[in-house]
Each structure stands twice: as C-alpha cells, then as structure tokens.
Design an enzyme around this catalytic site. Structure first.
Site, PDB file in Angstrom:
ATOM      1  N   GLU A 185       0.820  -1.204   0.000  1.00 42.49           N
ATOM      2  CA  GLU A 185       0.000   0.000   0.000  1.00 42.49           C
ATOM      3  C   GLU A 185       0.864   1.267   0.000  1.00 42.49           C
ATOM      4  O   GLU A 185       1.463   1.610   1.015  1.00 42.49           O
ATOM      5  CB  GLU A 185      -0.926   0.025   1.212  1.00 42.49           C
ATOM      6  CG  GLU A 185      -1.849   1.233   1.196  1.00 42.49           C
ATOM      7  CD  GLU A 185      -2.858   1.238   2.320  1.00 42.49           C
ATOM      8  OE1 GLU A 185      -3.807   2.039   2.247  1.00 42.49           O
ATOM      9  OE2 GLU A 185      -2.705   0.463   3.275  1.00 42.49           O
ATOM     10  N   GLU A 282     -12.233   1.837   3.390  1.00 45.49           N
ATOM     11  CA  GLU A 282     -11.354   2.278   4.472  1.00 45.49           C
ATOM     12  C   GLU A 282     -11.500   3.788   4.685  1.00 45.49           C
ATOM     13  O   GLU A 282     -10.593   4.569   4.375  1.00 45.49           O
ATOM     14  CB  GLU A 282      -9.898   1.903   4.181  1.00 45.49           C
ATOM     15  CG  GLU A 282      -9.045   1.974   5.441  1.00 45.49           C
ATOM     16  CD  GLU A 282      -7.564   1.785   5.159  1.00 45.49           C
ATOM     17  OE1 GLU A 282      -6.886   1.181   6.000  1.00 45.49           O
ATOM     18  OE2 GLU A 282      -7.093   2.254   4.114  1.00 45.49           O
TER      19      GLU A 282
END
Length: 307
Positions: A185, A282
């Site tokens: 990420e 998220e």
C-alpha cells in the site's frame, strides 16, 4: 440456500444460538428480504454501522450482509482473540461474505525497517508474515496489507529499493504455497510523511521486480488522489499488478460523494475492466449515528449506479 430461508426454516438451532444472545437476537430481527448486492464488491469494516447494528461483531457482519455487502475487511483482525477470529470467520461463511485485507505485520511509521536492509528487521517482518499465514487460514482471507516502513535517510533510494524487494521476495516464498497475497500500500505524504512507498508507479516497479503472484498492489484511491492524482491513467498503467482497492473521498477521508473524487466514474472504469476482487471501504462516516450510516449506504448505491 438463501440465508433468509435458512433462518425461517429453523435450521440454525445449536450453531445459531452458539453465536451468543446478541447475535441471535439480531438474526431474529432481520427483515425478510436483503437489499440487492452491488455491481462491485465493496467491503465495510467494524464500527462503520455500529449505531445501527450494535457493538457485537457478528451482528455488524449480519447488518452488512443484509444491506447488500458481500465482503468485509478488518485491519485489526490479526490482533483479535482466537475466539473472536473463529466466531467472525464462521459468521462470514454462513453469510456468504468474503474476507478482505488485514494488516500482516508491525508497521514502522518512523523507522526504516525494510528499506535499511538490516537482518533483524527483515527477520521480524518474515516472522510476522509466517504468523499471518495462520490468521489468513483461520478467517478464510486471501489478502494481507504490507507497508514497507519509513525511508532510510542514510541510504541511496536505489539501495533501499533493492532491500525492500529482497524482503518481499522472501515473504512471497512463504505465501505462494498457500495461495495468499500481500498487497503493498503506497501512502500519501500528507497523512504519512517520510514513508518509503508513496506512489503507484513505485509499487508497480517493485511488484515487477519481485515477480510473484503473492506480491501485488493495494491501490488506495484516497491516498493516490492526494499523492499523485491522475487516478484512472495510473490505475490503467498499474492494472496487471493491482490486487485490491481501498476507498475514501478527499478531503475528509469519508464516503464517496463527500469530496472531489468522481467515484461513479472510477467505479465504472474498474467494473469495465471486469475486476472481481474487493474494494475496501477504508474511510469514516461524514455524519454520526444511524443517519450517517444510512448516508454511507446511499452514497454507495449512487456511486455504484454507473450502468
């Protein structure tokens, strides 16, 4: 079998009540018909619908499934008790939900653990990956999040890159036999200054060098809107190495429709590429309470209505 029919036919008996009073009550109170699923596979997290469903983890999963969500992600899953992991896994299986990402290892926000190339940090990372294999098996997960940590200010960036690639190659060798995937990420400079991995082209380069089906990109649309923009061209350029998406609008990191990102167009493009993976939600809720939770669901209905 449709889970409504399953409940109505009285087939839950012991396993149903073993979930606990709160969960059993939540099951009994579910409406007769679930909402339709979405075009893409969005995954909420615990707390997102707590005002509507209550604090019980299984009751929250049931609420998500009832609202048409087919997956769930949980950054904190690895830190939950063994009993909770098993209970949530059983609920997801019963509800027909897939498990999204959990964080695979200790993330170093201020220290250059993988970039440094130091053996003790690499060993710690690889031990975390091994233990995450067991968690993934327990909760039926395929993906786990990896963040390589802070930059090493004492090393040339190219040496750092080699160090990170070597650690990820060794981690991939652990994951490949189990069919598991770590997703790297990149995080933006504003929320997470100084981290080694920040941009999608950098993640793409690293995945190509690792050259493993167990090392892919987690393309967080919120982070990359801040870091580099140009979302659709970058998604297209990285497409063959993207394993997972995460969502959040900017500014605010809340649900789609609250910021500047045209999520309807982004989702339409992702769908046009026949993406069949998970898009993790998220982000926070822009409005508190039940009203805000209803708004999150409505925002996804609006943004997912791209046909």
């Amino acid at each position: 079998m449709n889970r409504r029919n399953f409940i109505e036919k009285g087939a839950l008996t012991g396993s149903f009540f073993a979930l606990g009073g709160a969960s059993a009550l939540a099951q009994m109170q579910l409406s007769k018909d679930t909402d339709p699923t979405f075009n893409l596979n969005y995954a909420p997290h615990l707390g997102m619908f707590e005002a509507s469903a209550g604090k019980d983890e299984v009751a929250q999963l049931e609420f998500m499934a009832d609202k048409g969500f087919r997956s769930f992600e949980d950054n904190e899953m690895k830190g939950r008790s063994l009993e909770t992991q098993k209970r949530m896994a059983a609920a997801m299986e019963r509800l027909g939900m897939d498990m999204g990402v959990f964080v695979a290892h200790k993330i170093y926000w201020k220290e250059p653990n993988l970039a440094s190339g130091k053996q003790e940090w690499r060993d710690e990372f690889l031990a975390d990956i091994r233990s995450s294999v067991e968690v993934a098996k327990r909760v039926n997960a395929k993906w786990m999040t990896v963040v390589p940590g802070h930059v090493d200010l004492r090393l040339n960036k190219d040496y750092q890159t080699v160090n990170v690639i070597e650690s990820l190659k060794q981690a991939s060798a652990i994951l490949e036999p189990h069919g598991l995937v770590m997703v790297l990420e990149p995080l933006n400079f504003r929320n997470h200054p100084g981290l080694f991995l920040a941009e999608s082209p950098q993640a793409y380069q690293i995945c190509k060098a690792v050259n493993s089906p167990s090392c892919k990109i987690l393309f967080d649309i919120y982070h990359q809107q801040i870091q580099e923009g140009n979302l659709l061209p970058n998604i297209e350029a990285c497409w063959d190495e993207i394993g997972y998406f995460q969502i959040g609008d900017n500014p605010g990191r809340n649900e789609p429709t609250t910021g500047e990102i045209n999520y309807k167009n982004v989702f339409k493009y992702i769908h046009s590429r026949q993406f069949n993976g998970i898009l993790g939600m998220e982000h926070g809720n822009s409005i508190d309470g039940v009203q805000g939770e209803n708004r999150v669901i409505q925002a996804y209905r609006e943004s997912d209505d791209f046909r």
